[in-house]
Motif scaffolding. Structure first.
Motif, PDB file in Angstrom:
ATOM      1  N   TYR A 207       0.847  -1.195   0.000  1.00 30.12           N
ATOM      2  CA  TYR A 207       0.000   0.000   0.000  1.00 30.12           C
ATOM      3  C   TYR A 207       0.884   1.247   0.000  1.00 30.12           C
ATOM      4  CZ  TYR A 207      -3.485   3.428   1.438  1.00 30.12           C
ATOM      5  OH  TYR A 207      -4.301   4.521   1.506  1.00 30.12           O
ATOM      6  N   SER A 208       0.593   2.194  -0.900  1.00 30.10           N
ATOM      7  CA  SER A 208       1.469   3.383  -1.017  1.00 30.10           C
ATOM      8  C   SER A 208       0.672   4.658  -1.278  1.00 30.10           C
ATOM      9  CB  SER A 208       2.475   3.165  -2.137  1.00 30.10           C
ATOM     10  OG  SER A 208       1.812   2.973  -3.375  1.00 30.10           O
ATOM     11  N   ARG A 209      -0.653   4.621  -1.094  1.00 27.59           N
ATOM     12  CA  ARG A 209      -1.450   5.801  -1.396  1.00 27.59           C
ATOM     13  C   ARG A 209      -1.399   6.807  -0.259  1.00 27.59           C
ATOM     14  NH1 ARG A 209      -3.647   1.333  -3.360  1.00 27.59           N
ATOM     15  NH2 ARG A 209      -4.390   1.305  -5.525  1.00 27.59           N
ATOM     16  N   GLU A 210      -1.298   8.069  -0.620  1.00 25.10           N
ATOM     17  CA  GLU A 210      -1.290   9.138   0.381  1.00 25.10           C
ATOM     18  C   GLU A 210      -2.726   9.471   0.770  1.00 25.10           C
ATOM     19  OE1 GLU A 210       1.297  10.367   1.812  1.00 25.10           O
ATOM     20  OE2 GLU A 210       2.796   9.344   0.568  1.00 25.10           O
ATOM     21  N   ALA A 211      -2.925   9.933   1.996  1.00 24.82           N
ATOM     22  CA  ALA A 211      -4.265  10.312   2.456  1.00 24.82           C
ATOM     23  C   ALA A 211      -4.754  11.534   1.705  1.00 24.82           C
ATOM     24  CB  ALA A 211      -4.221  10.592   3.954  1.00 24.82           C
TER      25      ALA A 211
END
Length: 211
Positions: A207-211
Motif C-alpha cells: 500500500y502506497s497511497r497518500e491520504a
C-alpha cells in the motif's frame, strides 16, 4: 439456501503424502527454534504447532476432533522430525530445498482443507478460507510465538499461492470434477505460483497511497 453436490466426500491424501507434508511443516518449525538457539522442548513444540496448527484450527471451526488426535503416526513423525532437526548440524539445512518442499505441502494442504470443508457443507468462500487456514496458520502461529514477522506481514506470494490452490479446488469440485483430480490440479497450480514467486521474486505490491 445453496446446496452442494452430494458427491463431495471427505478427502483423504495418500498416507505418505499426508505424513511427508506434515513432516516438512514440522521441520520448518523445528529449524526456527534451532536457529533461535532454543531447547529441544521448544524445538518439539514448534514442530508440533507448525505441523498440525492449520489443520487443527480448521477442524475446530468445523466442529470436528483435530485430525492428528486419531492418527497413530502423525505425533511420532513430528517428534522424530524435531529430533532430527535438533541433532543434525545447521549446514545440512542450507539451500532452498526446504522451501520447495514447503511449497508442495502448502499447496497440497490448502486443497485438502478446502475439500474437507466442502465435505462438511461449508459455503464455498468459507471453504476456500479454511483451505488457506489449513496451509498457512501453522506457520503463522510459529512466527508469532518466535517473535518474527509473520508470513502475513511479508509481500511474498505465500498466502496467495494457498488461496489459488484453495479457490481452484473449490471451483473444480463444485462443477463436478472428481475429487482426486480437482485436488491434484489445484495443488499443482498453487505450487507453480509459489515456485514462480521464489524463482523470480514475485511479490504483492505494498500500500502506497497518500491520504
Amino acid at each position: 439456501m445453496m446446496t452442494f453436490p452430494a458427491a463431495i466426500a471427505a478427502p483423504v491424501l495418500p498416507p505418505f503424502v499426508d505424513l511427508a507434508g506434515t513432516a516438512v511443516f514440522a521441520l520448518s518449525g523445528a529449524l526456527m527454534a534451532a536457529r533461535l538457539n532454543q531447547t529441544f522442548v521448544t524445538c518439539a513444540f514448534f514442530a508440533l504447532v507448525t505441523g498440525v496448527g492449520g489443520g487443527s484450527v480448521r477442524d475446530l471451526l468445523l466442529g470436528q476432533p483435530a485430525f492428528w488426535l486419531r492418527d497413530f503416526w502423525i505425533a511420532p513423525v513430528i517428534l522424530v522430525t524435531a529430533t532430527i532437526a535438533w541433532w543434525l548440524p545447521s549446514k545440512w539445512w542450507s539451500g532452498r530445498w526446504l522451501e520447495w518442499a514447503d511449497a508442495i505441502g502448502l499447496a497440497a494442504f490448502a486443497a485438502l482443507g478446502t475439500a474437507k470443508a466442502l465435505a462438511f457443507d461449508v459455503a464455498p468462500l468459507a471453504a476456500v478460507i479454511l483451505g488457506v487456514v489449513t496451509g498457512c496458520v501453522g506457520g503463522i502461529i510459529r512466527d508469532v510465538i518466535a517473535g518474527v514477522p509473520s508470513i502475513l506481514m511479508r509481500p511474498e506470494l505465500y498466502v496467495t499461492a494457498a488461496a489459488l490452490a484453495a479457490a481452484l479446488c473449490a471451483g473444480l469440485l463444485l462443477i463436478g470434477v472428481a475429487q482426486p483430480l480437482a485436488m491434484a490440479i489445484a495443488a499443482l497450480a498453487g505450487f507453480a505460483l509459489r515456485g514462480a514467486a521464489m524463482i523470480w521474486r514475485i511479490e504483492l505490491p505494498a500500500y502506497s497511497r497518500e491520504a
